[in-house]
Motif scaffolding. Structure first.
Motif, short mmCIF file in Angstrom:
data_model
loop_
_atom_site.label_atom_id
_atom_site.label_comp_id
_atom_site.label_asym_id
_atom_site.label_seq_id
_atom_site.Cartn_x
_atom_site.Cartn_y
_atom_site.Cartn_z
N CYS A 42 0.75 -1.19 -0.10
CA CYS A 42 0.05 -0.10 0.03
C CYS A 42 0.82 1.05 -0.03
N PHE A 43 2.10 1.26 0.58
CA PHE A 43 2.81 2.38 0.89
C PHE A 43 3.49 2.67 -0.36
N THR A 44 3.77 1.48 -1.32
CA THR A 44 4.48 1.73 -2.61
C THR A 44 3.40 2.10 -3.63
N THR A 45 2.30 1.69 -3.76
CA THR A 45 1.18 1.91 -4.61
C THR A 45 0.43 3.20 -4.64
N SER A 46 0.10 3.30 -2.99
CA SER A 46 -0.67 4.49 -2.67
C SER A 46 0.06 5.71 -2.35
#
Length: 228
Positions: A42-46
């Motif tokens: 989630c940190f990487t994509t959003s």
């Protein structure tokens, strides 16, 4: 009366089977690691700011209460990610640099190869770096300056400065900018893989080929040969 007693027994049985809110099931001993994996995704994509405990819970296939049970808050979850996922990788890279000795080619190669090895096992690293360090409102900018700079960038710059004084580096090379160049020549190609692989149909370029290319490119500044 008998019916009421039966209902009471059923209710008692149901209550006894209920778990306390957020308590993990017995078969999910590794759930905390799954939650950290989901947080990384989630940190990487959003982005760190946009990722919520709910979205992380959905990615992990659990309820938000489960995330609260293990971490309590998003801030504590981020702290866990930094301490358990990011900093061990930084320490690994720092160890590679420290063990490289004083030869400038060996030092550069240790950084490039060490970073490539880490990214192969942790493909999220370059994208997160682009978003959270280079981005104007990146959540990890201060963390990089305060916690990571002293472990790798400043160590490299100091070593390069010492080597330049000894005449082991090109006189036109600024030790500080050399570190910037090293990061740029490694992290940017790794982060931009989805783009340049499509543009150039470069499916034949694997990690080993990219590593050889980067070292050969850096070779111009030293006059050596990294390829063999």
């Amino acid at each position: 009366m008998q019916r009421l007693a039966t209902i009471a027994r059923i209710r008692k049985k149901v209550r006894s089977r209920r778990r306390r809110p957020g308590r993990p099931p017995a078969h999910t001993a590794n759930l905390r690691e799954r939650l950290l994996d989901a947080a990384v995704d989630c940190f990487t994509t959003s982005g760190i700011a946009a990722a919520s405990l709910r979205s992380i819970a959905v990615a992990a296939g659990v309820t938000p209460a489960m995330v609260h049970y293990y971490f309590g808050s998003k801030e504590k979850l981020l702290d866990a990610f930094l301490a358990e996922r990011l900093m061990p990788r930084v320490a690994e890279l720092a160890a590679s640099v420290r063990a490289a000795g004083d030869d400038p080619r060996t030092l550069v190669a240790a950084f490039v190869r060490g970073l490539h090895a880490i990214v192969q096992r942790n493909p999220w690293w370059p994208s997160l770096w682009i978003r959270e360090v280079l981005g104007e409102n990146g959540a990890l900018r201060d963390f990089i300056v305060e916690r990571i700079s002293a472990q790798v960038p400043l160590v490299l710059a100091k070593r390069f400065a010492e080597l330049k004084k000894k005449g082991a580096l090109n006189a036109d090379i600024d030790p500080r900018l050399l570190v910037v160049s090293l990061v740029g020549l490694t992290m940017f190609p790794l982060a931009a893989q989805p783009i340049w692989r499509r543009v150039f149909d470069a499916r034949d370029v694997d990690f080993a080929a990219l590593e050889r290319h980067t070292l050969a490119l850096l070779d111009h500044g030293f006059g050596g040969n990294y390829a063999h």
